[in-house]
Each structure stands twice: as C-alpha cells, then as structure tokens.
Design an enzyme around this catalytic site. Sequence first.
Site, mmCIF file in Angstrom:
data_model
loop_
_atom_site.group_PDB
_atom_site.id
_atom_site.type_symbol
_atom_site.label_atom_id
_atom_site.label_comp_id
_atom_site.label_asym_id
_atom_site.label_seq_id
_atom_site.Cartn_x
_atom_site.Cartn_y
_atom_site.Cartn_z
ATOM 1 C CD GLU A 13 -7.420 2.685 6.194
ATOM 2 O OE1 GLU A 13 -7.597 1.827 5.284
ATOM 3 O OE2 GLU A 13 -6.331 2.852 6.762
ATOM 4 C CG ASP A 40 -6.500 4.817 3.750
ATOM 5 O OD1 ASP A 40 -6.992 5.831 4.289
ATOM 6 O OD2 ASP A 40 -5.454 4.265 4.165
ATOM 7 N N GLY A 60 -0.567 -1.090 7.520
ATOM 8 C CA GLY A 60 0.846 -1.221 7.157
ATOM 9 C C GLY A 60 1.437 0.155 6.932
ATOM 10 C CE LYS A 119 -1.511 2.206 8.891
ATOM 11 N NZ LYS A 119 -1.470 3.459 8.147
ATOM 12 C CB SER A 160 -2.561 -0.613 0.841
ATOM 13 O OG SER A 160 -2.722 0.777 0.702
ATOM 14 C CE LYS A 212 -5.378 1.233 2.792
ATOM 15 N NZ LYS A 212 -4.915 1.160 4.199
ATOM 16 C CG ASP A 234 -4.747 4.491 9.579
ATOM 17 O OD1 ASP A 234 -4.016 4.643 10.571
ATOM 18 O OD2 ASP A 234 -4.271 4.237 8.451
ATOM 19 C CE LYS A 260 -2.980 4.361 1.182
ATOM 20 N NZ LYS A 260 -3.241 4.724 2.594
HETATM 21 O O1 OSB Z 1 -2.980 4.881 5.662
HETATM 22 O O2 OSB Z 1 -2.667 2.807 5.548
HETATM 23 C C1 OSB Z 1 -2.252 3.939 5.377
HETATM 24 C C2 OSB Z 1 1.193 3.749 3.736
HETATM 25 C C3 OSB Z 1 1.769 4.902 4.224
HETATM 26 C C4 OSB Z 1 1.035 5.727 5.025
HETATM 27 C C5 OSB Z 1 -0.282 5.410 5.362
HETATM 28 C C6 OSB Z 1 -0.860 4.249 4.887
HETATM 29 C C7 OSB Z 1 -0.113 3.425 4.037
HETATM 30 C C8 OSB Z 1 -0.635 2.215 3.436
HETATM 31 C C9 OSB Z 1 0.393 1.178 3.097
HETATM 32 O O3 OSB Z 1 -1.783 2.059 3.095
HETATM 33 C C10 OSB Z 1 0.024 -0.176 3.483
HETATM 34 C C11 OSB Z 1 1.191 -1.109 3.320
HETATM 35 O O4 OSB Z 1 2.200 -1.008 4.063
HETATM 36 O O5 OSB Z 1 1.087 -1.967 2.464
HETATM 37 MG MG MG Z 2 -4.870 4.260 6.352
#
Ligand code: OSB
Ligand code: MG
Length: 368
Positions: free
Chosen positions: A213, A188, A290, A262, A135, A161, A238, A163
Amino acid sequence: MRVDRIELREIKMPLVRFFETSFGRTTTRRIVLVRVDAEGLTGWGEVTCGEQPLYNYETPETAWHILRDFLIPGTLHRELTAPSEVASRFAAIRGHNMAKAALENALWDIESQCAGQPLGKLIGGTLDEIPCGVSIGIQNSVEELLDAVEREVSAGYQRIKLKVKPGWDLQVLERIRERFPRIVLSVDANSAYTLADLEHLKEFDRFYLLMIEQPLHWNDILDHARLQREIKTALCLDESIHNAGDARKAIEAGACKIINIKLGRVGGFSSARQVEEACRSRNIPVWSGGMLESGIGRAHNIAMSTLPGFTLPGDVSASRRYWSEDIIDPEVTVSAKGTIRAPQTPGLGYAPNPDRIEHATIRKESFA
Ligand code: OSB
Ligand code: MG
C-alpha cells in the site's frame, strides 16, 4: 430536510496502545465530531484526520475552521433534498475532504433514521457481514511484532497488514514469514519510499504479499504506475485517491490493482459510492481503510463496507483494539471468523453515548 442546529466538539481519548507509522507515533487521539439536529432527529459525523498534517494536510484545527466558517453557514436552515446535496453545494471548496465528510455523513445518519433503514442499506450496501483485517503499527522490536501478529491471527482477523518503512521492512518480513508462512499478509509504507528504491522494492515480491500500500509519494499516480510495471506484487493506493476521477486515472495508468477507500479522504458517502463504482466497473477490488476512528467513524466505515465492491478485508476492527471505552453502545465487536455483522436497525446501528462523549470533550461550539 432542514437543519436546525449543528454542534462541533473536539474529544480527546488515549489509545490503549500507541500506533506508529512511517510518519510517527500516535498515543492520544484528538477527534472533531459533528452533531446535526434536523427533523427532530440527531446525526453524528467524525472528522478522521490525524492530529498533525502528515497523512494529509488536514488537522482538527483546519477542519474546525472550514466547518465553522464555510460548511456550517452553508448548511444551517437551508432546505436539503438529500445528504448528497451538500457534496455538490461544497464542490467549489477545494480539498478539506475530511471536514466535508463529517458533515455529509452526519446528514446520512439522519436520512437513514428518517427512511427507517440501516445506513448501509440506504447507501446501496448489499453485504450483511463484512470481512475484517487489522493494521499493525511499527513496534519497538520484532519480538513485539510477532506477539501482536499471533494475537490478531488467533482472534480470527482475515488479513494482517504491517506498517513498513526503510529499516523496518525486509528483515521484519523474513521473520514474520518464517513464523507465519500462510497468513494473508500485506504492507503499508505511507509514502516512505521513492523510485530510487526500485531495486529494494522488488525484494518485497519474495513474501507473496496480498498488496503493498502507497509505497511512493502521497499524491503520485505516475511513479506508482512505473513501479507496478516492475514488480509482481499488487500495489494498492490510499493517500493518492481523493475522488472517483483519481481512481479512474490510477486504474487507467496501471498504477495499482487494488484501491483502499477512506470515507474521510474521499469526502463522504456520495464520493465513496462513486469511487467504489469507478473501481467495481473496472474489476478493481476495494476495501475500507481506517484512521484510528472512534466508534462513530467506525460505524460509518462499517456501513460503507457493505457496498458490493468491498470484497477484501478492511482495516475495520474491534473498538477494544483502540479504546478502553468506546463512545458508542454497543461497541464494535468482531466474530471469531474475523467478520462484523452489519447492523440491521435504522441509522448507524450503534448509539453514540452522550455521557462518554461529554466526558471526553475538550471544546465545543454550537450553531443554531
Ligand atoms: O495508512 O491506513 C493508513 C492510521 C493512521 C494513518 C494512516 C493509516 C492508518 C492505519 C490505521 O493503517 C488503520 C486503523 O484505523 O486500524
Ligand atoms: Mg494506508
């Protein structure tokens, strides 16, 4: 099993690089760890919430309160036949899934050591090697993002992925696809859009993404179902999925074609298994999300990712992407083909390092 002692710790660790989502930038993590002693063995769990109540409403402080005042008193010195028993015992406590998960997962760690089995096997896992993605947060510039993608693709990660948020989406995707036309790519939004953005969201279809996402509200199912009818790209939920009931309703409503599990968000291994089953029986693929976990949470995510429904690459990546020194030995490493070998030894398969944990601790309290 009888629990003799429980210890709460809050550790503070700087990330090697900031991580930015549509709700803000994180540079240092504050993580509550739960240590449980029972049957002469020690188990560890991690509260995976953020520092601020933005991803969900939990924070290190709310988790500490719920653990200290409700979950720990209800667990200490009481006979437990299985770790899943704490999930049913605390079902009446509404929400606070990440606090609950930390305790339940520590008990699973102990149970797997008692059983002499790797944690993944104990929960019903069948995969020996799990596929990994990364991510990548919002960057200061598109050039920085292109470099980050280049680095992770070269490292072998199977899915990238990104953001996204309004203002950091279609133009960024144009640039990424221009340079990396063939990589497996997803985005995401962490709830950064609404149905008023419908026409804009339809534009994402041009980039043949694996999924989008959580584009809409964090607790919504119905608007996502409406959106999924209007776009070709698969939606993945999610934030909206807290238990197997939510998964069933989202799938029946047509709100998504993929679900991210998660472990903390759904309340621990018992619930995660139920969500995986709800999805697998309806042919909906899942993958592990994650939460910028320390090695302890990461080890739990690896165990969960061995369940048979986890067919898509998860956000479970190498320790070194987050930490200069992780708190487990060995740290999590990823092979050149973007996989993690599930440990084959009893318990987590990664040993929490007491010195490094102590060094990072900013408060602790024990209960006996
Ligand atoms: O939405 O997946 C998410 C990190 C903090 C809060 C929300 C998210 C995330 C990540 C991090 O995408 C994924 C990772 O731990 O590598
Ligand atoms: Mg997410």
